[in-house]
Design a protein around this motif. Structure first.
Motif, PDB file in Angstrom:
ATOM      1  N   PHE A 188       3.361   5.744  12.644  1.00 26.37           N
ATOM      2  CA  PHE A 188       2.553   6.543  11.522  1.00 26.37           C
ATOM      3  C   PHE A 188       3.389   7.967  11.366  1.00 26.37           C
ATOM      4  N   PHE A 189       3.704   8.456  12.262  1.00 25.66           N
ATOM      5  CA  PHE A 189       4.375   9.721  12.106  1.00 25.66           C
ATOM      6  C   PHE A 189       5.593   9.765  11.456  1.00 25.66           C
ATOM      7  N   THR A 190       6.334   8.546  11.585  1.00 27.81           N
ATOM      8  CA  THR A 190       7.879   8.392  11.121  1.00 27.81           C
ATOM      9  C   THR A 190       7.453   7.617   9.475  1.00 27.81           C
ATOM     10  N   GLY A 191       6.264   7.590   8.899  1.00 28.09           N
ATOM     11  CA  GLY A 191       5.936   6.822   7.660  1.00 28.09           C
ATOM     12  C   GLY A 191       5.920   5.262   7.886  1.00 28.09           C
ATOM     13  N   ASP A 192       6.275   4.694   9.063  1.00 26.67           N
ATOM     14  CA  ASP A 192       6.076   3.253   8.924  1.00 26.67           C
ATOM     15  C   ASP A 192       4.660   2.774   9.540  1.00 26.67           C
ATOM     16  N   LEU A 193       3.970   2.212   8.513  1.00 31.16           N
ATOM     17  CA  LEU A 193       2.487   1.811   8.760  1.00 31.16           C
ATOM     18  C   LEU A 193       2.444   0.308   9.015  1.00 31.16           C
ATOM     19  N   GLY A 194       3.728  -0.207   9.459  1.00 31.09           N
ATOM     20  CA  GLY A 194       3.686  -1.766   9.865  1.00 31.09           C
ATOM     21  C   GLY A 194       3.834  -2.841   8.739  1.00 31.09           C
ATOM     22  N   THR A 195       3.639  -3.954   8.821  1.00 23.88           N
ATOM     23  CA  THR A 195       3.792  -4.995   7.643  1.00 23.88           C
ATOM     24  C   THR A 195       2.551  -5.790   7.517  1.00 23.88           C
ATOM     25  N   VAL A 218      -0.497 -10.322   5.313  1.00 26.19           N
ATOM     26  CA  VAL A 218      -0.929 -11.341   3.820  1.00 26.19           C
ATOM     27  C   VAL A 218       0.325 -10.941   2.978  1.00 26.19           C
ATOM     28  N   TYR A 219       0.620  -9.885   2.570  1.00 32.47           N
ATOM     29  CA  TYR A 219       1.697  -9.905   1.660  1.00 32.47           C
ATOM     30  C   TYR A 219       2.961  -9.706   2.188  1.00 32.47           C
ATOM     31  N   HIS A 220       3.251  -9.751   3.650  1.00 35.75           N
ATOM     32  CA  HIS A 220       4.643  -9.750   4.059  1.00 35.75           C
ATOM     33  C   HIS A 220       5.551  -8.518   3.514  1.00 35.75           C
ATOM     34  N   GLN A 221       4.759  -7.510   3.116  1.00 35.82           N
ATOM     35  CA  GLN A 221       5.586  -6.414   2.739  1.00 35.82           C
ATOM     36  C   GLN A 221       5.134  -5.076   3.453  1.00 35.82           C
ATOM     37  N   ILE A 247       0.559   0.764  -0.119  1.00 39.85           N
ATOM     38  CA  ILE A 247      -0.432   1.631  -0.402  1.00 39.85           C
ATOM     39  C   ILE A 247      -0.138   2.805  -1.326  1.00 39.85           C
ATOM     40  N   ALA A 248       1.279   3.149  -1.024  1.00 39.71           N
ATOM     41  CA  ALA A 248       1.508   4.339  -2.029  1.00 39.71           C
ATOM     42  C   ALA A 248       0.851   4.595  -3.454  1.00 39.71           C
ATOM     43  N   PRO A 249       1.181   3.428  -4.247  1.00 42.56           N
ATOM     44  CA  PRO A 249       0.584   3.508  -5.576  1.00 42.56           C
ATOM     45  C   PRO A 249      -0.955   3.671  -5.709  1.00 42.56           C
ATOM     46  N   LYS A 250      -1.469   3.039  -4.629  1.00 42.74           N
ATOM     47  CA  LYS A 250      -3.324   3.150  -4.436  1.00 42.74           C
ATOM     48  C   LYS A 250      -3.480   4.312  -4.218  1.00 42.74           C
ATOM     49  N   MET A 263      -3.007  -3.294   7.293  1.00 44.47           N
ATOM     50  CA  MET A 263      -3.480  -2.550   6.234  1.00 44.47           C
ATOM     51  C   MET A 263      -4.863  -2.056   6.237  1.00 44.47           C
ATOM     52  N   VAL A 264      -5.707  -2.566   7.068  1.00 45.43           N
ATOM     53  CA  VAL A 264      -7.157  -2.014   7.257  1.00 45.43           C
ATOM     54  C   VAL A 264      -7.029  -0.904   7.799  1.00 45.43           C
TER      55      VAL A 264
END
Lengths: 266, 316
Positions: free
Chosen positions: B71-78, B81-84, B90-93, B280-281
């Motif tokens: 989280f602190f390095t900006g990596d929120l996982g993959t 469902v979208y494998h992204q 999330i950024a555009p949302k 994501m959640v």
């Protein structure tokens, strides 16, 4: 200097008149005590002098003259020019009567800001003088403090400073010592006495306690249920009360206090 | 300053606790993401293999630690469902939701402050009674319903925007803003009603206080009493309330985004929950919590600047 003539005040939501036919005079440099129990109309009388009567919620008649100028029927705008400038008011419970978010200095200066063209520096100088005049230690420090940082007694001194900084003709004191403990009360009374002697400011001192009035005032008026029942020299009234209600009030003072006073605390 | 430092420390601690609780909640609730991905027909071996691949077989604490570090390095996982990468999705949302919240908040401020002030000045009379009734009505209507009405009136009948089709933010900014504007109205209406009522009652109760009488006795007129004394004293509860409004806007946005088909965080959250897309959640919940706790913290810091009594125990 102050003359109240046949003052009648009746609030719309009350049956009985709060003040019915009160006439009073305060001479230059005099301290008049106005005594009575709660609901006797003494505070309403004082508030009408200070222009704090909620005019829409009551009917009123009579006249109040301050140095010849009528105050009771005066229009609001003219009244505001007198409020604070000609008449200063000190209320009960200084903790609530002060704006909690404004420094003591700004509150003491407020009348100067409203009624004079003094510069910021001039106002501060006068405020510091007033704070010193009411015996507050280290006025510079007090000037920047907020109300919650001072004790009740210090706050009441600051309130007095705020009322006298512009040197009004009349100072109205509405139970100014009631919320304070006895030693502080005595100090405040001493202070008022001294201010009266030094600057010759006239005072109307309201209290339910005849003994307190006796320490400070030369003349006293007693009110009961909106009516002035007795008026005269404080010692005369104290020793030879004419009206049964006054006798009652004197009897209510604890014996020891009465005696102490006779030998004179001052 | 000490107070601010302490407040920020408690803010960080709150965030850690909230994120951990969120993390734990998804672990405890029923529904296994591996099963959800493979379907109930899948063999237990296949599910176990996928669980290992997703890292779900490792202890909760380890997984949380990894997540927090990410989280602190900006990596929120993959995303499952979208494998992204979650942050990329999330950024555009976030920008859409921020825009929607910002417009709603602006509407609330611009409308409720003048209304609240004038309501406080006038009391009694038929106008006040009518105002109170209208206010109650606005408060009672839920945003999704207002949203539907607005969509029908301005979308279907007047065709000022296309309901159900959200224009791309980068190519059709004015169109997207129109869309957002109507959604913002739906969110703002009940909050405006609440803010007006809150402002009115705060100012009126301040006006009854003893210091107001003192101010009048010094020769202040009504507007000076309001300007110099009452408004500042009313500010602390109002700011606290506005911070709550900030949080409410985002929560209300989740539903309103559905109604207006706005591709914001709220919509993403709802679909991710039904997909059991836990990374994501988790990310969205923590971002929403961050928003709520942050607005509370900012309000506290501002209030502490306004009211010296709130500095007690902090600055000593």
């Amino acid at each position: 200097m102050l003359e109240i003539r046949d003052l009648h005040i009746k609030f719309h939501n009350r049956e009985r008149e709060a003040v019915s036919g009160v006439s009073l005079t305060i001479h230059d440099g005099e301290i008049l005590g106005l005594v009575g129990e709660s609901g006797s109309g003494k505070s309403v009388t004082a508030m009408s002098v200070a222009g704090l009567l909620p005019r829409k919620q009551c009917s009123y008649s009579g006249a109040i003259y301050l140095d010849g100028a009528e105050l009771l029927h005066i229009d609001r705008k003219e009244l505001r020019k007198k409020q604070g400038k000609a008449i200063g008011v000190v209320f009960q419970e200084p903790m609530n009567a002060m704006d909690p978010l404004m420094t003591i200095g700004k509150q003491v200066e407020e009348v100067l800001r409203i009624h004079t063209t003094c510069s910021r520096e001039e106002r501060k100088r006068l405020a510091l003088e007033a704070l010193a005049a009411v015996d507050l230690p280290d006025p510079e420090d007090i000037y920047g403090k907020y109300p919650h940082e001072l004790s009740g007694g210090m706050l009441q001194r600051a309130m007095i400073a705020a009322a006298i900084v512009i040197r009004p003709k009349l100072l109205l004191l509405d139970e100014p010592t009631t919320a304070l403990d006895v030693t502080i009360q005595a100090q405040i009374l001493e202070l008022l006495k001294r201010l009266n002697k030094e600057s010759g400011i006239s005072m109307l001192f309201i209290s339910h306690n005849l003994n307190v009035v006796r320490k400070l005032c030369s003349r006293v008026a007693v009110m009961q249920r909106g009516v002035l029942v007795e008026e005269g020299d404080v010692e005369t009234v104290f020793h030879h009360p004419q009206h049964p209600y006054t006798q009652h009030l004197i009897a209510a003072i604890p014996r020891r206090e009465r005696k102490e006073n006779r030998h004179g605390t001052k | 300053m000490k107070y601010a430092a302490r407040r920020i420390a408690s803010f960080l601690l709150t965030m850690v606790i909230v994120s951990f609780l969120a993390f734990m909640a998804f672990d405890v609730i029923s529904g296994d993401p591996a099963t959800a991905l493979l379907g109930t027909e899948a063999t237990p071996e296949a599910i176990a293999a996928l669980r290992t691949e997703m890292g779900l077989d490792r202890p909760l604490g380890v997984r949380y630690g990894e997540w927090l570090l990410g989280f602190f390095t900006g990596d929120l996982g993959t995303s499952y469902v979208y494998h992204q990468s979650v942050s990329e999705i999330i950024a555009p949302k976030i920008s859409v939701t921020l825009l929607l919240s910002f417009v709603s908040f602006l509407l609330i401020l611009l409308i409720s402050i003048p209304l609240g002030l004038s309501a406080a000045k006038r009391s009694g009379g038929a106008l006040e009674a009518a105002g109170t009734a209208f206010n109650q009505f606005c408060m009672a209507v839920p945003p999704f319903f207002t949203g539907m009405l607005l969509s029908y009136l301005f979308g279907v009948i007047l065709k000022w925007f296309m309901p159900g089709v959200f224009p791309d933010l980068s190519t059709d900014f004015p169109g997207a803003m129109r869309h957002i504007f109507f959604a913002a109205i739906a969110i703002a209406v009940p909050r405006i009603a609440m803010t007006v009522r809150m402002l009115k009652s705060t100012i009126q109760s301040e006006m009854r206080k003893s210091y107001v009488r003192t101010a009048i006795s010094r020769g202040n007129d009504r507007s000076a009493v309001l300007r110099v004394h009452v408004l500042k004293n009313s500010l602390v509860p109002v700011i606290t309330f506005l911070a709550q409004t900030m949080a409410e806007i985002v929560a209300g946005g989740i539903v309103v985004e559905q109604v207006f088909a706005i591709p914001g965080l709220g919509r993403m959250l709802v679909s991710s929950i039904s997909n059991r897309d836990y990374p994501m959640v988790q990310a969205i919940v923590v971002i929403l919590a961050l928003w709520v706790v942050l607005s509370g913290t900012v309000a506290d810091l501002v209030n502490q600047r306004i009211d010296p009594r709130l500095r007690l125990g902090g600055d000593r």
